[in-house]
Design an enzyme around this catalytic site. Sequence first.
Site, PDB file in Angstrom:
ATOM      1  N   SER A  46       0.827  -1.204   0.000  1.00 25.20           N
ATOM      2  CA  SER A  46       0.000   0.000   0.000  1.00 25.20           C
ATOM      3  C   SER A  46       0.862   1.255   0.000  1.00 25.20           C
ATOM      4  O   SER A  46       0.515   2.253  -0.636  1.00 25.20           O
ATOM      5  CB  SER A  46      -0.952   0.007   1.193  1.00 25.20           C
ATOM      6  OG  SER A  46      -0.246  -0.071   2.412  1.00 25.20           O
ATOM      7  N   GLU A  47       1.995   1.239   0.715  1.00 22.07           N
ATOM      8  CA  GLU A  47       2.939   2.359   0.658  1.00 22.07           C
ATOM      9  C   GLU A  47       4.379   1.875   0.772  1.00 22.07           C
ATOM     10  O   GLU A  47       4.662   0.859   1.421  1.00 22.07           O
ATOM     11  CB  GLU A  47       2.674   3.385   1.763  1.00 22.07           C
ATOM     12  CG  GLU A  47       1.561   4.364   1.481  1.00 22.07           C
ATOM     13  CD  GLU A  47       0.273   4.014   2.194  1.00 22.07           C
ATOM     14  OE1 GLU A  47      -0.747   4.658   1.920  1.00 22.07           O
ATOM     15  OE2 GLU A  47       0.289   3.077   3.008  1.00 22.07           O
ATOM     16  N   THR A  48       5.252   2.644   0.138  1.00 24.46           N
ATOM     17  CA  THR A  48       6.700   2.500   0.255  1.00 24.46           C
ATOM     18  C   THR A  48       7.260   3.878   0.572  1.00 24.46           C
ATOM     19  O   THR A  48       6.825   4.875  -0.013  1.00 24.46           O
ATOM     20  CB  THR A  48       7.313   1.973  -1.050  1.00 24.46           C
ATOM     21  OG1 THR A  48       6.791   0.662  -1.327  1.00 24.46           O
ATOM     22  CG2 THR A  48       8.826   1.905  -0.977  1.00 24.46           C
TER      23      THR A  48
END
Length: 280
Positions: A46-48
């Site tokens: 979902s996020e990096t």
Amino acid sequence: MHSFDFKQVDVFSRVALKGNPLAVVFGADELSDERMAAFAAWTNLSETTFILEPQDPRADYRVRIFTTLNELPFAGHPTLGTCHAWLEAGGVPKGEEIIQECGVGLVRVRRQGAELAFLAPPLLKTGPVEADVMERVRRGLRLEPGAIVRAQWVDNGAGWLAVMVEDRQQVLDLQPDHAHMLGLAVGVIAPWHPERDGDDAQFEVRAFISGDGMPEDPATGSLNAGIAQWLLGEGLAPASYVVSQGLTMGRAGRIRVEKIDDEIWIGGSVVTCISGTLTL
């Protein structure tokens, strides 16, 4: 080709694989925007996040936050996960709190025993949700007319609006039709009833990002920060409470909310699952 220190952590859980995963890349100043975006898409998380040298002298580090599709000015679980990774890698804050620089400015993070908490950033958009948007959301959530008992914009950089229903099971039973909610980020919340649900948490939350590569988020700091400002501002929640999130995805996220004076802090545990080297 360049090598970067790398960690993958799990946020809002004391147990690995039960929270919200985050990839963290250290020393990313020489990476281009395009390379960051490409790696974030490749991780399929979902996020990096990418840690860089701060531009503001008050900050301890700067972070850029990417989904699989775009960059975000702020997000909650990446804030706590990045801070955990930075501290674990030997980062030493300039003061008692850790100061993160990101798209919305400076975000304060503090240690709470074995957990971390960030100060909820100001809402960029608040107030009632427009009638046409509410109807899109109701249809998208497949809810009967009248099932939504309250609603509010709670956008602190991620575009969130939140709706409340009466019963936790209504939240857990949702099977959204995302076509009706394209372009919207929708949080759904309901109170726990202790006699039936227990007292491990006080609210159940789910987070839907229709049209994103990840249509549901398992444990969401930014949404819960916005919801906390709404609920506490209207006297709908106690000064300290716990949110359960991610159950329908096989997770067991726990987000802790605490109001201290005029400040609202959003906290939780973080565990490291992978430490290594990234070559790009």
